[in-house]
Scaffold this motif. Structure first.
Motif, PDB file in Angstrom:
ATOM      1  N   SER A   1       0.831  -1.207   0.000  1.00 13.05           N
ATOM      2  CA  SER A   1       0.000   0.000   0.000  1.00 13.05           C
ATOM      3  C   SER A   1       0.861   1.250   0.000  1.00 13.05           C
ATOM      4  CB  SER A   1      -0.906   0.019   1.233  1.00 13.05           C
ATOM      5  OG  SER A   1      -0.128   0.147   2.413  1.00 13.05           O
ATOM      6  N   THR A   2       0.204   2.366  -0.287  1.00 18.25           N
ATOM      7  CA  THR A   2       0.856   3.668  -0.165  1.00 18.25           C
ATOM      8  C   THR A   2      -0.219   4.715   0.089  1.00 18.25           C
ATOM      9  OG1 THR A   2       2.489   5.171  -1.143  1.00 18.25           O
ATOM     10  CG2 THR A   2       0.769   4.373  -2.603  1.00 18.25           C
ATOM     11  N   SER A   3       0.212   5.861   0.550  1.00 21.99           N
ATOM     12  CA  SER A   3      -0.692   6.974   0.807  1.00 21.99           C
ATOM     13  C   SER A   3      -0.015   8.252   0.338  1.00 21.99           C
ATOM     14  CB  SER A   3      -1.010   7.062   2.308  1.00 21.99           C
ATOM     15  OG  SER A   3      -1.897   8.126   2.573  1.00 21.99           O
ATOM     16  N   ILE A   4      -0.712   9.036  -0.480  1.00 24.83           N
ATOM     17  CA  ILE A   4      -0.142  10.297  -0.956  1.00 24.83           C
ATOM     18  C   ILE A   4      -1.059  11.448  -0.559  1.00 24.83           C
ATOM     19  CG2 ILE A   4       1.117   9.240  -2.856  1.00 24.83           C
ATOM     20  CD1 ILE A   4      -1.094  10.305  -4.748  1.00 24.83           C
TER      21      ILE A   4
ATOM     22  N   ASP B   1      -8.943  17.865  -1.459  1.00 24.36           N
ATOM     23  CA  ASP B   1      -8.554  19.222  -1.064  1.00 24.36           C
ATOM     24  C   ASP B   1      -7.543  19.817  -2.043  1.00 24.36           C
ATOM     25  OD1 ASP B   1     -10.240  19.040   1.062  1.00 24.36           O
ATOM     26  OD2 ASP B   1      -8.689  18.857   2.601  1.00 24.36           O
ATOM     27  N   ARG B   2      -6.605  18.963  -2.506  1.00 29.45           N
ATOM     28  CA  ARG B   2      -5.613  19.447  -3.486  1.00 29.45           C
ATOM     29  C   ARG B   2      -6.299  19.842  -4.797  1.00 29.45           C
ATOM     30  NH1 ARG B   2      -0.432  18.230  -5.790  1.00 29.45           N
ATOM     31  NH2 ARG B   2       0.447  17.825  -3.721  1.00 29.45           N
ATOM     32  N   LEU B   3      -7.280  19.064  -5.231  1.00 28.55           N
ATOM     33  CA  LEU B   3      -7.985  19.390  -6.472  1.00 28.55           C
ATOM     34  C   LEU B   3      -8.719  20.719  -6.333  1.00 28.55           C
ATOM     35  CD1 LEU B   3      -9.488  15.906  -7.488  1.00 28.55           C
ATOM     36  CD2 LEU B   3      -7.291  16.905  -8.142  1.00 28.55           C
ATOM     37  N   SER B   4      -9.345  20.955  -5.179  1.00 23.28           N
ATOM     38  CA  SER B   4     -10.033  22.230  -4.950  1.00 23.28           C
ATOM     39  C   SER B   4      -9.044  23.389  -4.964  1.00 23.28           C
ATOM     40  CB  SER B   4     -10.780  22.199  -3.612  1.00 23.28           C
ATOM     41  OG  SER B   4     -11.806  21.240  -3.624  1.00 23.28           O
ATOM     42  N   HIS B   5      -7.878  23.167  -4.347  1.00 21.44           N
ATOM     43  CA  HIS B   5      -6.836  24.206  -4.322  1.00 21.44           C
ATOM     44  C   HIS B   5      -6.331  24.490  -5.735  1.00 21.44           C
ATOM     45  CE1 HIS B   5      -2.650  25.707  -3.862  1.00 21.44           C
ATOM     46  NE2 HIS B   5      -3.216  26.441  -2.912  1.00 21.44           N
TER      47      HIS B   5
ATOM     48  N   ASP C   1      -2.440  17.770 -13.438  1.00 19.58           N
ATOM     49  CA  ASP C   1      -1.173  17.317 -12.835  1.00 19.58           C
ATOM     50  C   ASP C   1      -1.404  16.533 -11.541  1.00 19.58           C
ATOM     51  OD1 ASP C   1       0.156  18.490 -14.902  1.00 19.58           O
ATOM     52  OD2 ASP C   1       0.816  20.251 -13.782  1.00 19.58           O
ATOM     53  N   SER C   2      -2.349  16.975 -10.731  1.00 18.22           N
ATOM     54  CA  SER C   2      -2.630  16.264  -9.477  1.00 18.22           C
ATOM     55  C   SER C   2      -3.203  14.874  -9.746  1.00 18.22           C
ATOM     56  CB  SER C   2      -3.605  17.079  -8.613  1.00 18.22           C
ATOM     57  OG  SER C   2      -2.991  18.263  -8.151  1.00 18.22           O
ATOM     58  N   LEU C   3      -4.082  14.765 -10.741  1.00 16.77           N
ATOM     59  CA  LEU C   3      -4.639  13.454 -11.099  1.00 16.77           C
ATOM     60  C   LEU C   3      -3.536  12.515 -11.589  1.00 16.77           C
ATOM     61  CD1 LEU C   3      -7.967  14.444 -12.922  1.00 16.77           C
ATOM     62  CD2 LEU C   3      -7.694  13.542 -10.603  1.00 16.77           C
ATOM     63  N   GLN C   4      -2.567  13.066 -12.289  1.00 16.38           N
ATOM     64  CA  GLN C   4      -1.454  12.242 -12.775  1.00 16.38           C
ATOM     65  C   GLN C   4      -0.609  11.710 -11.615  1.00 16.38           C
ATOM     66  OE1 GLN C   4      -0.764  11.057 -15.904  1.00 16.38           O
ATOM     67  NE2 GLN C   4      -2.778  11.915 -16.371  1.00 16.38           N
ATOM     68  N   GLU C   5      -0.518  12.480 -10.531  1.00 12.37           N
ATOM     69  CA  GLU C   5       0.207  12.000  -9.347  1.00 12.37           C
ATOM     70  C   GLU C   5      -0.502  10.794  -8.723  1.00 12.37           C
ATOM     71  OE1 GLU C   5       1.845  14.780  -6.431  1.00 12.37           O
ATOM     72  OE2 GLU C   5       1.354  16.423  -7.803  1.00 12.37           O
TER      73      GLU C   5
END
Length: 320
Positions: A171-174, A179-183, A246-250
């Motif tokens: 697993s991982t967590s980023i 909230d990042r998408l809203s920002h 860019d955030s979705l790509q992360e």
């Protein structure tokens, strides 16, 4: 009599369930306090409506950041507020609390969550990782010797996990999620439209016209903000996609990384079964289509995506 409570202590929303009674609290993780006395004035929906509108004597606080406790005192007040509101706090209450948390948090962060629950009156506290609980809430049979993959996109974190035989294999967590998408939308509007908009307007744009893929006939929304010339502007879905791309790509990159380190036998199961998406962020228009294109595996959005974690809590409470 022991009362069993499940809590999805999210960055954006706080959800509570009571054993055999379903969801009893579903409100924003926000608290408004008096600036001088530090006493709670409001919490949840009432506090969210005050964001950006409070006088100097009041402060709106988000007690959690990236899925973990950022303000211990405010988290205590928020938990106490909702436990009292639901009549679950008192001298003779023996509460057992199950709290969900992101994967890959430190032992210090786990202890902070546990301590907040004890200070809120819990007699016994259990911690579980969010993607595992979300998988249970989504109806996946994680107890069998076969691979299940979950992507839980919350407010503060996106958790990706492969599960088998009742536990997490990898697993991982980023810290890239709702909230990042809203920002990103707020910043995109500021840079490209020359207008300043608030947090609630950014969320509204994301929920109403946000999309993960370009649209032939993009939807349009009119929003108001701080702009000397116009005061109102129009934004379309494709513009929003460019802001959050860019955030979705992360998130996609992190999901690919977990797929790459998954044991071959489990990976073959996932290729057949696919990826299940949970959390409020998974409801973004076109996200499942984008993930299918990038990951080359089937992708499904859980039917109860918003409540998967708290529904999983409710199921797990029966086994405590």
């Amino acid at each position: 009599m022991v009362t069993k409570i499940g809590i999805d202590l999210g960055t954006t929303n706080l959800l509570m369930c009571l054993n055999n009674s379903g969801v009893i609290v579903d409100e924003p993780s926000i608290i408004t306090v008096d600036a001088s006395t530090k006493k709670c004035i409001a919490a949840g929906i009432e506090a969210r409506e005050m964001i950006g509108r409070t006088p100097k004597s009041m402060i709106c606080i988000r007690p959690l950041k990236d899925g973990v406790v950022a303000d211990y005192e405010a988290t205590d007040m928020m938990l106490n507020y909702f436990l009292k509101k639901c009549n679950l706090k008192g001298w003779f209450k023996r509460n057992v609390i199950l709290i969900c948390h992101p994967t890959k948090i430190t032992s210090v962060e786990k202890n902070a969550i546990r301590d907040c629950a004890y200070r809120a009156g819990a007699k016994k506290v259990y911690l579980e990782e969010e993607p595992k609980v979300a998988a249970v809430g989504a109806g996946l049979e994680i107890g069998k010797p076969s691979g299940n993959m979950v992507l839980d996109i919350g407010g503060g974190t996106s958790d990706i996990a492969v599960l088998s035989l009742g536990d997490i294999v990898c697993s991982t967590s980023i810290k890239v999620a709702g909230d990042r998408l809203s920002h990103d939308i707020i910043e995109g509007v500021r840079l490209h439209k020359k207008m300043y908009i608030g947090e609630q307007t950014g969320d509204e744009i994301k929920q109403k016209i946000g999309t993960a893929i370009k649209m032939e006939n993009p939807e349009v929304i009119t929003v108001s903000g701080r702009d000397v010339e116009t005061h109102t502007i129009e934004i379309n879905s494709n513009e929003v996609e460019s802001y959050i791309h860019d955030s979705l790509q992360e998130i996609i990159h992190a999901t690919k990384t977990i797929l790459e380190i998954t044991p071959p036998e489990l990976a073959s199961d996932i290729v057949q079964r696919g990826l299940v998406c949970t959390g409020g962020g998974s409801l973004l228009h076109g996200l499942d289509e984008l993930l299918k294109q990038e990951l080359k595996i089937p992708v499904y959005i859980a039917e109860n995506a918003l409540h998967c974690v708290v529904d999983g809590c409710n199921i797990m409470l029966n086994n405590l």
